[in-house]
Write an enzyme that holds these catalytic residues in place. Structure first.
Site, PDB file in Angstrom:
ATOM      1  N   PRO A   4       0.800  -1.233   0.000  1.00  0.00           N
ATOM      2  CA  PRO A   4       0.000   0.000   0.000  1.00  0.00           C
ATOM      3  C   PRO A   4       0.829   1.278   0.000  1.00  0.00           C
ATOM      4  O   PRO A   4       1.827   1.395   0.731  1.00  0.00           O
ATOM      5  CB  PRO A   4      -0.828  -0.132   1.281  1.00  0.00           C
ATOM      6  N   CYS A   5       0.383   2.248  -0.799  1.00  0.00           N
ATOM      7  CA  CYS A   5       1.133   3.502  -0.941  1.00  0.00           C
ATOM      8  C   CYS A   5       0.635   4.660  -0.078  1.00  0.00           C
ATOM      9  O   CYS A   5       1.384   5.622   0.120  1.00  0.00           O
ATOM     10  CB  CYS A   5       1.152   3.940  -2.402  1.00  0.00           C
ATOM     11  N   PRO A   6      -0.628   4.667   0.457  1.00  0.00           N
ATOM     12  CA  PRO A   6      -1.072   5.818   1.257  1.00  0.00           C
ATOM     13  C   PRO A   6      -0.143   6.232   2.386  1.00  0.00           C
ATOM     14  O   PRO A   6      -0.054   7.438   2.691  1.00  0.00           O
ATOM     15  CB  PRO A   6      -2.442   5.366   1.775  1.00  0.00           C
ATOM     16  N   PRO A   7       0.578   5.306   3.064  1.00  0.00           N
ATOM     17  CA  PRO A   7       1.467   5.762   4.145  1.00  0.00           C
ATOM     18  C   PRO A   7       2.564   6.720   3.689  1.00  0.00           C
ATOM     19  O   PRO A   7       3.123   7.454   4.506  1.00  0.00           O
ATOM     20  CB  PRO A   7       2.080   4.450   4.660  1.00  0.00           C
ATOM     21  N   PHE A   8       2.867   6.732   2.381  1.00  0.00           N
ATOM     22  CA  PHE A   8       3.983   7.536   1.885  1.00  0.00           C
ATOM     23  C   PHE A   8       3.560   8.585   0.850  1.00  0.00           C
ATOM     24  O   PHE A   8       4.380   9.383   0.410  1.00  0.00           O
ATOM     25  CB  PHE A   8       5.038   6.612   1.255  1.00  0.00           C
TER      26      PHE A   8
END
Length: 414
Positions: free
Chosen positions: A77-81
């Protein structure tokens, strides 16, 4: 030569999977949370072992059963970054990057390949990146990060992706990043036949307007509504190319559409701009689901380019390179990691030989406190001192907040 086996986590609709297959890998397993994306994988590769569910759930798959696989790959998943988000990093319940790295200690793959958004390359995550490199080194891997643009590998859109590749020490000297080979076709050239599919006589004129590389296609999430072509700046860029970015069309323009018509893209058009052959790879679900699967994917040509280089390294092709020290992403983190006692900012400054200013060190410490358990404490000099604590990221802990989050938000996670 026997085929090389890959386990792919967070596989999505198969962009990375197809690219790795074209590079020479055979899928031993693909794991995906979204049922519709998993259905797409099954639709196109019915013989694959596709597991549906939370990739960190031991009931879905057992990493121990895939020990010594040739490659562990995934688009976690990319939302954390993401720059568009809060950049919570290790504090984001969706973060699986550190967990994927820990799998190397269980599965012992010969190689690891993880891709994510450009935001992970930002200064905010320098310590996070350093932790990943150091952890992989402890596990016996040589790792490197690289920011790659899809337009350099045959895809007519920018789409920067930050990629981590790690290999065992005996294979690492044979790995080199793929050389860029800039795209030769623009959006107009790539899509003119699809725009003319219903007889639109002005398709060639439109293609002249769209004689550019596209901005990054954004798939969005279940949480934020239907399909469109991204934020305001992206929509403006699409408009300059004669494309209406406020949604996705059901069909190409009609034969009598006027010359100044700004058409919307169809799902098939978006798939082609992502590097898929829309006639050979089919997507399950309705239009919005299909668009989300396509827009969130890793373009197959980019995955193929990296995959080929990993294959070459695993086969020890070419001359081995002399191993050089990996780039240090965060000297403040490395100093604190090596220290046995808390350090003040002045002491950190002295140990890194002045490579950062005091203000830069202070900013790095603020970033560190977001991803690691550490708080300033009083020193003998009266100045605050810092000691590196535990990494906050999920790495498989039974009591981690991620479990509660996933239980409550499962239907909105994508």
């Amino acid at each position: 030569m026997s085929s090389l086996r890959v386990v792919e986590i967070c596989a999505g609709a198969g962009g990375q999977a197809l690219g790795l297959e074209l590079a020479g890998f055979e899928h031993a397993l693909a794991v995906e949370l979204d049922p519709m994306a998993a259905e797409t994988l099954k639709l196109n590769r019915p013989k694959w072992d596709v597991r549906v569910g939370d990739v960190a759930d031991p009931a879905v798959w057992d990493p121990e059963q895939f020990r010594d696989v040739d490659l562990l790959a995934g688009g976690v998943p990319c939302p954390p970054f993401s720059i568009a988000g809060k950049q919570l990093g290790a504090n984001d319940e969706r973060d699986l990057f550190a967990w994927a790295v820990e799998l190397c200690g269980i599965m012992r793959p010969r190689a690891l390949m993880l891709e994510n958004v450009r935001g992970l390359s930002a200064p905010r995550f320098s310590a996070y990146r350093q932790h990943v490199l150091d952890r992989l080194n402890e596990l016996g891997y040589v790792a490197d990060w690289r920011l790659l643009h899809a337009s350099d590998y045959g895809v007519p859109q920018l789409r920067p992706r930050f990629v981590l590749v790690a290999l065992r020490e005996e294979d690492a000297p044979y790995f080199i990043w793929p050389e860029a080979s800039p795209v030769g076709r623009t959006v107009g050239e790539e899509l003119v036949d699809l725009m003319a599919a219903n007889g639109w006589k002005h398709a060639s004129h439109w293609a002249g307007r769209a004689n550019k590389i596209a901005p990054t296609i954004v798939g969005g999430s279940k949480k934020h509504g239907g399909a469109d072509l991204g934020p305001t700046r992206a929509k403006r860029a699409w408009r300059d190319m004669g494309v209406d970015g406020l949604g996705v069309a059901d069909a190409a323009p009609s034969a009598d559409a006027p010359e100044d018509h700004d058409p919307k893209l169809t799902v098939e058009m978006v798939a082609r701009l992502q590097g898929w052959d829309e006639k050979k790879w089919h997507f399950a679900g309705r239009k919005t689901s299909k668009y989300r699967q396509i827009g969130n994917a890793f373009p197959p040509p980019v995955a193929r380019a990296i995959g080929r280089q990993i294959v070459a390294a695993l086969n020890h092709e070419g001359e081995p390179r002399v191993h050089t020290e990996a780039v240090a992403h965060d000297e403040v983190y490395r100093v604190l990691r090596a220290a046995t006692d808390p350090l003040t900012i002045a002491e950190i400054f002295e140990r890194i030989d002045g490579s950062l200013t005091l203000e830069e060190i202070e900013l790095r410490l603020k970033h560190l406190m977001r991803d690691f358990n550490m708080q300033p404490i009083d020193s003998e000099s009266g100045e605050p001192a810092y000691k590196l604590g535990d990494f906050r990221a999920f790495i498989g802990q039974d009591d981690h907040v991620r479990h509660e989050y996933l239980a409550q938000m499962r239907s909105k996670v994508s």
